[in-house]
Design a protein around this motif. Sequence first.
Motif, mmCIF file in Angstrom:
data_model
loop_
_atom_site.group_PDB
_atom_site.id
_atom_site.type_symbol
_atom_site.label_atom_id
_atom_site.label_comp_id
_atom_site.label_asym_id
_atom_site.label_seq_id
_atom_site.Cartn_x
_atom_site.Cartn_y
_atom_site.Cartn_z
ATOM 1 N N SER A 1 14.019 -17.080 -31.511
ATOM 2 C CA SER A 1 13.002 -17.486 -30.544
ATOM 3 C C SER A 1 13.254 -16.865 -29.183
ATOM 4 O O SER A 1 12.315 -16.551 -28.446
ATOM 5 C CB SER A 1 12.938 -19.011 -30.440
ATOM 6 N N ARG B 1 5.623 -13.047 -32.618
ATOM 7 C CA ARG B 1 6.230 -14.296 -32.187
ATOM 8 C C ARG B 1 6.369 -15.199 -33.408
ATOM 9 O O ARG B 1 5.624 -15.063 -34.385
ATOM 10 C CB ARG B 1 5.373 -15.007 -31.144
ATOM 11 N N TYR C 1 7.709 -17.657 -29.376
ATOM 12 C CA TYR C 1 7.029 -18.433 -30.417
ATOM 13 C C TYR C 1 5.668 -18.894 -29.902
ATOM 14 O O TYR C 1 5.423 -18.952 -28.693
ATOM 15 C CB TYR C 1 7.864 -19.639 -30.862
#
Length: 447
Positions: free
Chosen positions: A204, A260, A209
């Motif tokens: 992440s 993402r 994300y």
Amino acid sequence: MYKILVADDEKVALLVLERELSDAGYDVYTANDGKAASQLIQDQHFDIVILDVYMPYKNGFELVKEIKKKSTNTIILLVTAYASIENAVDAIKLGAEDYLDKPYDLSQLLQKIAQLLQIRLQKSKDHKIKVTKNSNLIGESPLMKKIQSTLEKVKELTTTVLITGESGTGKGVVARELHSLGKFKELPFIHVDCASLSQNLIESELFGYEKGAFTGANSLKQGKFEIAKNGIIFLDEVGTLPLNLQSKLLTVLQDKQFYRIGGVESISMHARVIAATNENIEKNVETGLFREDLFYRLNVIRIEIPPLRLRKEDIPHLAEKFIEEFSLSMNHDELIIAPYFLECLQKYEWPGNIRELENAIESSVALCDGRTLKETDLPINIAKKAIQASNSQENYFKQSIKNQEIITILESLEKFDGHREKTANYLGITRRSLQYKLKKYNLLSKS
């Protein structure tokens, strides 16, 4: 070790100065008249020359001219019992740094020498450390010059760079130096310490994300690759990445795009990638801990930073930089560096490299109770190991002399078919001395 020549026709003064300067850590040579001093000056380079003004054969003023003709970098101190303003002015005009009256206080002389050496170091800094004003990449050793040359060649490229070296050698400094040199200077520099992030966070952090991608993802988060934009992303300790993320990083480098977490739209990757590791990455490839294909993608331009023990000529420059920084931050007066302090720094092996040197200097500046940094200000373990290394070198030197003496005796005995009288005469010693050495080195059976 700084080399000092002391020239004085007073034997007592010569012996006292030789002892005191040697005890202070200097490499001392002596001459008891102007002719002997002149010969030494022609044969060798000295950092400091202490000259009596009035000596047989050649006086101090004549010798000053000879020294300055050969080297403008030698520090000259003139001393005399016949002090006068005119002589002082003449000495300075000729190039002497200072002028002392006899009798002088030895502690003041030692302090004066340390001050003059510090001034010389300060004056030569701009010439010896060829870096930009804001640069932290310090070093004039051949190994560091090679790195500086490489950075100049690749500063405008977008090619991936892999920086390797032991912990504490300055991999991050080299990465930031590369960022500051070329077209990336005004663009982002994003540092990602892969070793400090948990496996759950690394993905992440790198790729970001989407909102709702997982529990707790209450809003969209941009990853480091996205934040870097057209600048540089520095993947520090890339060798610690787990294999699943190594695979994803390889895809990003190949395709120049990423997603993402929870995302369906690809994001173009324009950042230049600089990676660094203190691990033996080739060995990790062999053992399967690091993907071979990712290694080849990262290892396009390789910069290997040598450990500090292999470039000890850079230690005085690094030490000076750290001393200046810590003196300023601790509101300390300008400090003078004692010669043996530097000698201890250069004799120590520095397993922790530049980071350990920086910590040692910070401790020394904090504990210094005067204006001169001495070896006693160093952390005990560093001073102790430096002294042990010095003793080891001295023992090796003594052992080498012993071996050479044995070889010379044996060769001489062979030359004269074991005839001890002829051997002793050839060696320039008495027969009794030869007999003593044969017994001392257990060579009687060989004679």
